[in-house]
Enzyme design. Structure first.
Site, PDB file in Angstrom:
ATOM      1  N   SER A  72       0.844  -1.178   0.000  1.00  0.00           N
ATOM      2  CA  SER A  72       0.000   0.000   0.000  1.00  0.00           C
ATOM      3  C   SER A  72       0.895   1.249   0.000  1.00  0.00           C
ATOM      4  O   SER A  72       1.661   1.434  -0.934  1.00  0.00           O
ATOM      5  CB  SER A  72      -0.963  -0.041   1.191  1.00  0.00           C
ATOM      6  OG  SER A  72      -2.006   0.870   1.049  1.00  0.00           O
ATOM      7  N   HIS A 103      -7.429  -5.769  -1.243  1.00  0.00           N
ATOM      8  CA  HIS A 103      -6.305  -5.084  -0.597  1.00  0.00           C
ATOM      9  C   HIS A 103      -5.851  -5.799   0.672  1.00  0.00           C
ATOM     10  O   HIS A 103      -4.743  -5.568   1.158  1.00  0.00           O
ATOM     11  CB  HIS A 103      -6.727  -3.647  -0.274  1.00  0.00           C
ATOM     12  CG  HIS A 103      -5.592  -2.692  -0.079  1.00  0.00           C
ATOM     13  ND1 HIS A 103      -4.691  -2.372  -1.070  1.00  0.00           N
ATOM     14  CD2 HIS A 103      -5.202  -1.969   1.008  1.00  0.00           C
ATOM     15  CE1 HIS A 103      -3.805  -1.501  -0.625  1.00  0.00           C
ATOM     16  NE2 HIS A 103      -4.088  -1.240   0.640  1.00  0.00           N
TER      17      HIS A 103
END
Length: 664
Positions: free
Chosen positions: A525, A638
């Site tokens: 990320s 994610h």
């Protein structure tokens, strides 16, 4: 096993770890229930409820069904526990008598029912359910499980007219909104308490049962805002009264024991998404608000990053029985602890050590703490009145007895401008003085999160493979005050980058067993962005793995589920205001500088940092015939590294270690 050489940790050990969460004490404080989650044979996870009397040494398993049993809540008299379970497919509510017997199913809602909570008199159970506009709870309640599994036939076009049309956790917006339902236990009936075209969160029920605390965004501009307000719902008149001003984000709200006051966590975006939480206390009658935490300058709640935390756990604020004090977890300097505060903000430490308090429960003077350390995924402990810990569970003893884990050494580095940066170093498995070892730096996501003294399987795996592992909290991280967490905004790749490189320089200078010619870097990320930035601005690293990354802020603005506001929050500009500035912050712009062999790892259903971010960088690097590889994980979002399918998580770790083994 003191004389036995333990084996190194393996990627497959993810499937052997029991993850504990959500402790709930009985009303009299004599025992507690909790949730244990682990990988199953169907490439998923199974969760069961356990109970332990504090007079007994070992917990007893209460549920055994396939699926996920979670969110247990005791009735006020302690005779029953309501919980949610996926044992029949969609999550539904079940009721279990604490003296034995089979659980009884309470709901068969078409789209599921979750997060049950009791009214204070024990007559009702409040819960949340996703409903389509026009649906009524009474009709949902009589739908069959067969209806829940019914296929809709061929897929139809998705018509989108909202800005917030997707989320990484929930996928594409399907028109359903989370509503709050009240179940009458005696009459076996359901009443829908909310119906607006927005998601509602149940917060708490007043002690007299007349009012309910709800959080939601009822603004006409809700599609363009990240605000979340607190409301009091009068259950007789259905009148809704706002406690907050539409300028902040509030949650974790609870009535005091008398019902006269309400405590909540929240903030009003003073530093956009980098704003520290505050503790607010409202007068329930007048709405007058005070802020006991205004002088604390620390993040309230647990913001520790790990890869073996699943399930709900208590952060607070939780009222103590005197109605004058509150309990709360707070995060500071790579650790979390449990604290007590008065309504005036006098803060007292209940328990804080060099570890990670991930959960707590308090009832009738009894404290239960969930604690993780770098060498233990987590157990529950009873805290006595002398601040001594009594271990209650030993959930991973067989696993821990078989593997060698590395205890981190805490380090502090001084940046060029005098700021102090905290970090940790894991020594490799089988460490021997006189040998030299390669080192890998891990960079956390967020960026407004915190590494620290908790168990992290991925880092321990890298140490098991023979690497020293460096991880730090550069500016932008939680745990060091408001100025520190705000310091990277508008400066991605600036002093946050130099903080990381200062840590690398400092640890290489401090330890002669580290080989400065065999350095690796990885992160996910924001950590993926920073990995990309590092390899496009220095050639010091001989291998890199970027995970669920950002490479191009121009496209991120429009493809991420948060891009349209997060870009402005973090970079100070959005695409429509200053595309040149966003391009200057984008690692893709500097792709031609990359000399480090780079592996890109990404989930195909990642809506937070969509896979096109890796696609763009991979194509650019490959087009220039640079050393790169791209691994795509189907059906992964994610959260792949934290709660993705176990087999996919293991495969991901195999690719990461393979890449570093090839180049380091």
């Amino acid at each position: 096993m003191s004389d036995t050489v333990k084996r190194p940790l393996a990627a497959e050990d993810l499937q052997r770890i029991a993850i504990l969460s959500d402790s709930q004490l009985t009303p009299d404080g004599s025992g507690y229930t909790f949730v244990s989650t682990g990988a199953n044979d169907q490439d998923g996870y199974t969760s069961h409820l356990f109970f332990q009397s504090l007079a007994e040494q070992n917990p007893r398993q209460w549920t055994f069904a396939d699926g996920k049993d979670s969110h247990p809540r005791f009735s006020p008299d302690g005779s029953q526990v309501v919980f949610q379970s996926t044992r029949t497919g969609t999550a539904q509510l079940w009721l279990l008598h604490t003296d034995g017997g089979e659980a009884r199913q309470l709901t068969t809602f078409k789209h599921g029912a979750v997060s049950p909570e009791w009214s204070k008199d024990g007559h009702y159970i409040m819960f949340s359910a996703p409903l389509e506009q026009g649906d009524e709870a009474v009709n949902q309640a009589i739908s069959s499980e067969a209806d829940q599994q019914e296929e809709t036939g061929s897929k139809q076009p998705l018509i989108i007219n909202r800005l917030q049309y997707k989320s990484d956790a929930g996928g594409f917006d399907d028109g359903k909104r989370t509503q709050i339902i009240r179940y009458d236990i005696q009459h076996d009936t359901f009443e829908q308490l909310t119906s607006a075209d927005t998601d509602h969160s149940f917060e708490d029920m007043s002690p007299d049962g007349e009012k309910m605390l709800v959080s939601a965004n009822f603004s006409e501009n809700s599609d363009y805002e990240q605000t979340n307000d607190l409301y009091l719902l009068d259950l007789k008149t259905k009148a809704m009264t706002s406690l907050t001003n539409g300028k902040g984000q509030y949650g974790n709200a609870r009535f005091s024991p008398s019902g006269a006051k309400i405590a909540s966590l929240g903030h009003e975006f003073a530093y956009d998404g980098a704003t520290l939480n505050e503790l607010y206390v409202f007068d329930a009658a007048t709405g007058y608000r005070t802020c006991p935490s205004q002088s604390w300058d620390m993040q309230l709640g647990d913001v520790m990053i790990g890869d073996t935390r699943m399930g709900q756990s208590e952060n607070g604020p939780v009222w103590q029985e005197d109605g004058k004090h509150l309990l709360i977890i707070a995060s500071s300097h790579g650790t979390t602890g449990l604290y007590q505060t008065s309504l005036d903000g006098d803060l007292t430490t209940i328990y804080a050590a060099d570890n990670h308090v991930f959960d707590f429960a308090c009832q009738s003077g009894t404290f239960i703490l969930g604690i993780s350390t770098p060498v233990n995924p987590g157990d529950f402990y009873q805290l006595d009145d002398k601040n001594n810990l009594l271990r209650l569970t030993d959930a991973n003893r067989t696993f821990l007895d078989s593997v060698e884990l590395s205890e981190p050494e805490t380090l502090t580095f001084q940046a060029d401008d005098g700021w102090h940066i905290q970090g940790w170093l894991l020594r490799p498995y089988g460490f021997q003085e006189g040998r030299q070892y390669p080192m890998i730096m891990e960079i956390h996501g967020g960026p407004h999160m915190m590494y620290g003294k908790t168990f992290f399987h991925e880092m321990q795996l890298l140490a098991a493979k023979g690497y020293a592992v460096l991880y730090t909290n550069p500016r932008g991280s939680y745990g060091y005050g408001q100025a520190f967490v705000d310091a990277c905004r508008g400066d991605y790749g600036g002093k946050d980058y130099t903080d990381l490189m200062t840590a690398v320089d400092g640890v290489l200078e401090r330890y002669d067993f580290l080989d400065d010619q065999r350095l690796g870097v990885t992160g996910g990320s924001y950590g993926g962005f920073m990995t990309n930035w590092i390899v496009s601005h220095t050639n010091r690293f001989k291998a890199a793995v970027t995970q669920r990354c950002i490479s191009n802020w121009l496209s991120f603005y429009g493809v991420s589920d948060i891009g349209y506001f997060f870009t402005k929050w973090e970079q100070g500009k959005n695409l429509l205001e200053d595309p040149t500035a966003l391009w200057n912050f984008s690692p893709l712009k500097y792709a031609e500088n990359v000399q480090t062999p780079l592996l890109l790892v990404h989930g195909e259903k990642d809506y937070r940092c969509p896979i096109e971010q890796s696609e763009q960088l991979f194509v650019a690097l490959k087009h220039m015939k640079k050393d790169t590889e791209f691994v795509r994980f189907p059906d992964a979002n994610h959260e792949l590294s934290r709660n993705g399918k176990p087999e996919m998580r293991i495969e991901r770790l195999r690719h990461i270690t393979r890449w570093f083994e090839q180049y380091l």
